[in-house]
Scaffold this active site. Structure first.
Site, mmCIF file in Angstrom:
data_model
loop_
_atom_site.group_PDB
_atom_site.id
_atom_site.type_symbol
_atom_site.label_atom_id
_atom_site.label_comp_id
_atom_site.label_asym_id
_atom_site.label_seq_id
_atom_site.Cartn_x
_atom_site.Cartn_y
_atom_site.Cartn_z
ATOM 1 C CB CYS A 49 -2.646 -3.879 -12.497
ATOM 2 S SG CYS A 49 -3.415 -2.941 -13.602
ATOM 3 C CB CYS A 76 -8.780 -23.262 -16.677
ATOM 4 S SG CYS A 76 -9.505 -21.805 -15.894
#
Ligand code: SAH
Length: 455
Positions: free
Chosen positions: A408, A77
């Site tokens: 971020c 993943c």
């Protein structure tokens, strides 16, 4: 050394994408899934002039901070990069990432390693997930997450970073698609219907929202699907988002209400927020509260100040600040988010916050030039690419006493801080906040003040 050679190396560092880094015969190798401190056997996948990429084959000696991944899909993943690393070690890695960006890109040579606010429980922290739908080689409809750097779907309906309700929603949608032979969207041909399913939960309120993102306006037996989804505890609203463009942008602009309300509400601290599917909302509400409290502390408001909140989304930070400021002005590019922001101000009885739709780099200069607006404090919380130069230049001209920069992406943060510090500001405080455990992402909050004023 060539492709497919097996090498043994010690991992001595981690890259910005969470990959292990080690040296072998003078070459630097990047080894995904290897952890700082591991001795590994790896297979060379690609060689460049003085570095290469290798695949982890075997951990020969595990690092003291290596852990068994909690998620069985951790390696294929693309969602998590640090599942095999102890949580405290992840926090330390993130602190070093911020420090290194500020030193290397920002030029702040003596920047210490910042404090990082970590999570008490680093699992099931995400209030939002967008699951892509597709078809596997056997022709079965699948949903899950994309593999790293690919659009191949790794089937998984229960991501351990997301809420437990995700699985219930996804299983119901998959069953409905099977029963009515509804095809998933195919990116290559542009055919098929179901593109993504977006799920959002209000952690403080328990409200749950499902948005079906379709290559069309409806789905067969919609009433049945809707009734079935309504059985899930907390279900507040079901919507369809229409996206018929051949693009990898997830959401289209048109939103159709199927059942219930078109938004959910949530609370951070003592502020209540209304959130619609098209609006940005922080995905980790527990850590967001810590982040905003830090931003508020750094803003150091006395009650009379004029504060600008650029990139304000649904007004989350603006309304937090409004409780302590004279007047707050928010600027945001997404019109739906500004509608939410205004509704949120009303919802909380906050009358000293005003919101403008538009690009920060256009609205701020315009207001400054035409109306001569003033700011005591400016808060910015831009997307990953950071602030536009025009926005930064106007901030400098407006000369607020303090700037609070929430970021971020510490690389673009470092670039923007460098500019602000060349133009009269000084970095006074830096703190990290972990909003995304098991990934390399980290949020940073910085307080700058003008050299002419004391902090
Ligand atoms: N401060 C908010 C949102 C931060 S995310 C919160 O904490 O919830 C960044 C926001 O910037 C998003 O809502 C995005 O839509 C908006 N945005 C992106 N580019 C922009 C621009 N050029 N001008 C203004 N807003 C922008």
């Amino acid at each position: 050394m060539k492709k497919d050679d097996l090498i043994t190396l010690d991992i001595t560092d981690m890259g910005t994408d969470g990959e292990g880094i080690g040296k072998y015969e003078g070459f630097t190798f990047f080894v995904k899934d290897a952890v700082d401190g591991d001795r590994v056997e790896a297979k060379i996948m690609k060689m460049k002039k003085n570095y290469g990429y290798a695949r982890l084959m075997q951990v020969l000696k595990p690092s003291p901070v290596r852990r068994e991944p909690g998620c069985p899909h951790a390696r294929p993943c693309g969602g998590c990069q640090l599942q095999a690393m102890d949580y405290q070690a992840q926090l330390d890695l993130k602190a070093r990432k911020i420090q290194s960006h500020l030193i290397r890109i920002g030029g702040f040579a003596d920047m210490p390693k910042p404090e990082i606010m970590g999570m008490e429980n680093p699992w099931r922290y995400r209030n939002k997930a967008q699951f892509p739908f597709g078809t596997d080689r056997e022709g079965r409809t699948v949903t899950g997450f994309y593999a790293a750097r690919s659009h191949q779907i790794i089937p998984c309906t229960d991501c351990l970073l997301g809420v437990e309700e995700n699985q219930m929603v996804l299983e119901k949608v998959l069953a409905h698609m099977e029963q009515y032979q509804i095809p998933a969207y195919d990116e290559r041909s542009g055919k098929g219907l179901v593109r993504h399913v977006l799920i959002r939960k209000g952690f403080a309120t328990g409200e749950l929202m499902v948005c079906l993102i379709l290559n069309g306006r409806t789905i067969k037996a919609l009433d049945r699907l809707s009734a079935s989804l309504q059985e899930i505890p907390g279900m507040t609203g079901i919507t369809i988002n229409v996206n018929t463009d051949n693009t990898n942008v997830i959401m289209g602009r048109e939103l159709l209400l199927v059942w219930g309300r078109g938004y959910i509400t949530d609370r951070i601290g003592n502020v209540t927020y209304q959130i619609s599917p098209l609006s940005f909302y922080q995905v980790n509400p527990v850590q967001t509260q810590k982040l905003y409290e830090t931003a508020l502390e750094y803003a150091d408001l006395k009650g009379t100040e004029s504060v600008w909140d650029l990139y304000c989304g649904i007004g989350t930070i603006s309304l937090f600040l409004a409780q302590k400021a004279g007047q707050v002005y928010g600027v945001e590019i997404v019109p739906e988010a500004i509608e939410d922001a205004r509704a949120n101000a009303r919802l909380n009885g906050i009358s000293n916050a005003e919101f403008f739709v538009g690009k920060a780099e256009e609205v701020l200069p315009k207001k400054y030039k035409e109306e001569g607006i003033h700011a005591d404090v400016i808060v910015v919380d831009p997307p990953r690419k950071g602030c536009d130069p025009a926005a930064l230049a106007t901030i400098v001209r407006m000369q607020p006493k303090r700037i609070v920069y929430i970021s971020c992406d510490s690389a673009t943060l470092a670039r923007d801080l460098k500019y602000l510090c060349q133009e009269g500001y000084e970095v006074r405080k830096v703190k990290g906040c972990d909003m995304f455990a098991f990934t390399m992402h980290v949020e940073t909050v910085v307080m700058l003040s003008h050299k002419k004023t004391t902090a």
